[in-house]
Structures are given as structure tokens and as C-alpha cells.
Scaffold this motif. Structure first.
Motif, short mmCIF file in Angstrom:
data_model
loop_
_atom_site.label_atom_id
_atom_site.label_comp_id
_atom_site.label_asym_id
_atom_site.label_seq_id
_atom_site.Cartn_x
_atom_site.Cartn_y
_atom_site.Cartn_z
N ASP A 11 137.89 50.27 102.89
CA ASP A 11 138.72 49.96 101.73
C ASP A 11 140.18 49.76 102.09
OD1 ASP A 11 139.44 52.52 102.38
OD2 ASP A 11 138.98 53.40 100.43
N GLY A 12 140.51 49.77 103.38
CA GLY A 12 141.88 49.57 103.82
C GLY A 12 142.72 50.82 103.84
N MET A 13 142.16 51.95 103.36
CA MET A 13 142.89 53.21 103.33
C MET A 13 142.67 53.98 104.62
SD MET A 13 144.27 53.54 100.15
CE MET A 13 144.28 55.27 99.68
N TYR A 14 143.56 54.96 104.84
CA TYR A 14 143.45 55.83 106.02
C TYR A 14 143.01 57.21 105.58
CZ TYR A 14 146.11 52.19 108.43
OH TYR A 14 146.54 51.00 108.97
N TYR A 15 142.00 57.75 106.28
CA TYR A 15 141.48 59.08 105.98
C TYR A 15 141.51 59.93 107.25
CZ TYR A 15 139.82 56.69 101.80
OH TYR A 15 139.76 55.95 100.64
N VAL A 16 141.85 61.20 107.08
CA VAL A 16 142.03 62.11 108.21
C VAL A 16 141.12 63.32 108.00
CG1 VAL A 16 143.69 63.49 109.52
CG2 VAL A 16 144.43 61.36 108.43
N PRO A 17 140.43 63.81 109.04
CA PRO A 17 139.69 65.07 108.87
C PRO A 17 140.63 66.15 108.33
CG PRO A 17 139.12 64.05 110.96
CD PRO A 17 140.24 63.24 110.39
N CYS A 18 140.18 66.85 107.28
CA CYS A 18 141.07 67.78 106.59
C CYS A 18 141.59 68.89 107.50
CB CYS A 18 140.36 68.39 105.38
SG CYS A 18 140.09 67.21 104.03
#
Length: 452
Positions: free
Chosen positions: A244-251
Motif C-alpha cells: 500500500d506504499g506505507m512503511y511498517y516496523v516490527p513493534c
């Protein structure tokens, strides 16, 4: 709610139908005492649109009163859900960026005009009615922390946050061809720290300039930047944008980084400010990064630059929006009437070592930051007195080693006493030992030293 908006005026809710009032939930501005200018406005924000008439009205902020302030009374608010506590936007961008001033030119007299609230406030007459120093300042609170409150300062620094104004560093602002529009400066360095190793990010500007630019805006709930800079920051952690173009990081993974701006020291950012857990999912594996890209917005207005440093950045600094250059002691001794030279002042409030400890407590150990477990993450307030986890472990190991040595010595003492019991000399020593034990008992009972 105070915002450094991209325009420099006050937006207030005016009378509205029940439907629109329900949509905004805002308290209403009563225009009955205002004076009409005959001019209307429409403002397009990064998210949402407002429109309505421009009026003159008396504005009071703190203890200061501006008799005829031009403000935008919003009768239409679209795509901008507002809470009940929301009254409007106090725009603190620079005068050349004011839409109202462009439509109603400012004048040097006292007649109503389109001057910004900053121009009117710092030019109040007589001069004794104006702030003694021509600057605004801002701190933003962090959820779960109580040490740094949200404060708007006018001509004064809060002493509990800024005990020494000379420690504030000031940056020259980046200007456009039409003048200085934003509280914007150049970026000298971005560094991501991975397992204690510094990984500098390659800098690149949309304009082709040697250094990218960044502007501060408390109305943006994230840090917005270009894909090149975002890919560099997240790429240091081995993270690419999702589908989706977003950046996600392991919490449980801290985004531990710093930004160095022109004229500033390296400014650490708290990892808890850079990622957020999904709403209602405290045990989620992935968190949303609060550094995201929107190249269409950045390129639509080329004056914005390469990065908007929103709330995640501004929670980590004490921000000063000054209309004059301070002296060596950090004070301003000239009035705004003598000419403006806007400067951006910043003082870092985050201690990088302690911030990592707090991140580990919240995201890894799943423990809230209570009053007994959290100290200010401000380098100014903590005074460097907090011990890192490594130092605490070292102290524990030294204590354990000392205990082992003491137990070994005690065992040797008992063995020595048993050996001496078999000799005449041992019996004399035993008597001394009994006398010392009796003396110790006397000290415990009476509080004073006694001999046998």
C-alpha cells in the motif's frame, strides 16, 4: 489546539447548520461583534478545506489584546473532523505566507488591515503593551509522559524547560524567491542507529540543491518526506514500503535516529514517537511508521521542500520562532519595528539512551511508564544522571563478585578459629573474640560504643 499552519491566520468556526456543527463538534465563533471586511477565503490544507468570510475582531491571547485582528471565520469545514475542544487554528507561519495579508495588505498605521497576528502582537502600541521579546515558543507533550507539557510561549521561555536560553541554537531560514515563507531550514545529516552502529543516510533534494530542506509544522501528525529519504531511513533497518506504499516496523524494533539541521546539534528522536501501534491492538506484531511519503503533496507546492517535521519531531525539541536574532546570552534586545530577521531556535529535549530504555519498557516488556519507573527523557532535565542498562548490569556483577569474596573470607575465618581452638594461643584469641561480640551487642542496645 495550536498549529503552525501553512497559512498565518486564525481560523474560527462561525455559525453553521446543525448538520455541519455535528460534523465538526466544535464550539462556535460568534461573529456579532466583528467587523466585516467584504472579503471571503478558501483554504486547502494537506487534508481538508475551509472557507468563509474574513472579519476583524478583538483577539486576546494570554494577557495580550489585539483590537482589530483580521481572522478567517470558517462557515464551511470539509474533510476535517474536529473535537469539541477545538476552537480554531493559530497560524504562526511567516507574514509573506499569509493568505489574508495577500488579499488585505498590511499597513503601518493602527487602522484595521490584513496583518498577521505575529505582526500585530509584536508591534502593539504603546511598546509597554507588547511582549518584551519578539518570539513564540512551543513544546508538545508526549502521550504517557508528564515531564514535558504542551506550552505556547510569547516572549518568555519556561524556566522549567529552558533554565539557560544561551543553550538554544538558532538556524537561518531557507527563503524562496517571494520571501521567507516557512520556519524552514536545511538538513545537514540524518543518522539511523542499528545495534549501536551509526548509519548515515544519503541526502538528496527534490530541487537538486546540495542539501534537502525541512520545515516545522505542528499541524502534521507525522513526518512527511520524499521516497528517497524514507527508503534510506527504513532501509537501514532492512524495511521496504509495503504494497500500500506505507512503511511498517516490527513493534519491538526501535527506529533509533537523529536529525541534524543547519546550525543545530544532532537532535535525537524518541523511538516511541516514530512508530505507532494499530488502534486497540497492543500486541500487534507490526506498527505503522510515522515517517511516510506523499510526493504528490511535496511536489504540488515546491516551496514546502523535502521534509515536513511534524508532531513526531516537535515532541523532541523546544521550538523558538523568533523575529529577531538573539544576543550571545540567548536574549532579544531589539524590537520588531526595527526590522525582522526570522530565526528558528531549537533545544533538544530527548536523551537517546533513556529513550531506548523507555521504548524497551513499553514495546518489549509491555509495561506502562508509571511515575515510579519513568524519569524525564529530556537531556536538560535528567542532567545525565540516569544509568544505562549496561551500567546497571555491571554494578550488579561487581556486587555479586564482592559477595563471593566476602563469603570466601568468612569461611577462611571459621577455619582459622577451629584451628586455633586446638592451641593455647587459640583460647586467648577466642576470649578476645567473645569480648568483641559482647561489645558489639552493647553498641546495638545502647547506641554507643562499649568495650568488653
Amino acid at each position: 489546539m495550536l498549529l503552525l499552519s501553512l497559512v498565518s491566520q486564525w481560523i474560527a468556526s462561525k455559525s453553521c447548520s446543525s448538520a455541519s456543527c455535528s460534523a465538526t463538534s466544535g464550539r462556535l465563533y460568534d461573529p456579532s461583534s466583528s467587523q466585516t471586511t467584504g472579503v471571503t477565503f478558501t483554504l486547502q490544507y494537506l487534508s481538508g478545506t475551509v472557507s468563509g468570510p474574513i472579519v476583524w475582531d478583538q483577539v486576546q491571547i494570554g494577557g495580550y489584546v489585539i483590537p482589530n485582528q483580521a481572522l478567517a471565520a470558517a462557515t464551511s469545514v470539509d474533510n476535517e473532523p474536529l473535537s469539541y475542544n477545538f476552537d480554531g487554528i493559530l497560524g504562526l507561519a511567516l507574514p509573506p505566507n499569509s493568505l489574508i495579508q495577500q488579499m488585505i495588505p498590511a499597513s503601518t498605521g493602527d487602522a484595521p488591515d490584513g496583518a498577521t497576528i505575529a505582526s500585530n502582537l509584536f508591534s502593539l502600541t504603546p511598546a509597554t503593551n507588547a511582549p518584551s521579546q519578539s518570539f513564540f515558543s512551543l513544546t508538545l507533550a508526549r502521550p504517557g509522559f508528564t515531564q514535558i507539557p504542551s506550552l505556547l510561549g510569547i516572549g518568555r521561555h519556561p524556566p522549567e524547560i529552558v533554565p539557560d536560553p544561551s543553550q538554544i541554537n538558532y538556524s537561518l531560514l531557507a527563503s524562496e524567491s517571494v520571501g521567507t515563507l516557512f520556519w524552514k531550514t536545511t538538513i545537514r545529516a540524518i543518522t539511523v542507529y542499528v545495534n549501536g552502529q551509526a548509519r548515515p543516510i544519503a541526502l538528496e533534494s527534490l530541487s537538486g540543491a546540495p542539501e534537502p530542506t525541512a520545515l516545522l509544522d505542528s499541524g502534521i501528525p507525522l513526518i512527511m518526506t520524499t521516497p528517497t529519504l524514507a527508503n534510506g531511513i527504513y532501509g537501514a533497518l532492512g524495511i521496504s514500503p509495503a504494497a500500500d506504499g506505507m512503511y511498517y516496523v516490527p513493534c519491538a524494533t526501535p527506529l533509533n535516529m537523529s536529525i541534524t539541521l543547519n546550525g543545530q546539534n544532532e537532535l535525537p528522536l524518541h523511538p516511541l514517537d516514530l512508530t505507532v501501534e494499530p488502534a486497540g491492538q497492543s500486541n500487534s506484531q507490526y506498527c505503522t511508521g510515522l515517517i511516510q511519503t506523499d510526493p504528490s503533496q511535496l511536489t504540488a507546492t515546491s516551496d514546502i521542500g523535502d521534509m515536513i517535521l511534524g508532531i513526531p519531531f516537535m515532541r523532541n525539541v523546544y521550538t523558538v520562532m523568533a523575529y529577531q536574532q538573539p544576543n550571545a546570552t540567548g536574549y532579544f534586545n531589539t524590537s520588531v519595528q526595527s526590522g525582522t530577521r526570522p530565526m528558528l531556535g531549537l533545544l533538544g529535549l530527548t536523551n537517546a539512551t533513556q529513550a531506548l530504555e523507555e521504548f524497551n519498557q513499553v514495546r518489549v516488556l509491555k509495561q506502562p511508564l508509571g511515575s515510579g519507573s519513568s524519569q524525564p527523557s529530556s537531556g536538560i532535565q535528567s542532567g545525565g544522571s540516569q544509568l544505562s542498562i549496561g551500567v546497571k548490569i555491571l554494578i550488579g556483577l561487581i556486587g555479586f563478585f564482592a559477595l563471593c569474596v566476602a563469603l570466601f573470607a568468612l569461611r577462611c575465618l571459621f577455619a582459622r578459629k577451629r584451628w586455633r581452638n586446638t592451641s593455647p594461643v587459640g583460647k586467648v584469641d577466642q576470649g578476645l573474640g567473645q569480648g568483641l561480640e559482647y561489645g558489639a551487642y552493647r553498641r546495638t542496645r545502647s547506641g554507643s560504643r562499649s568495650s568488653a
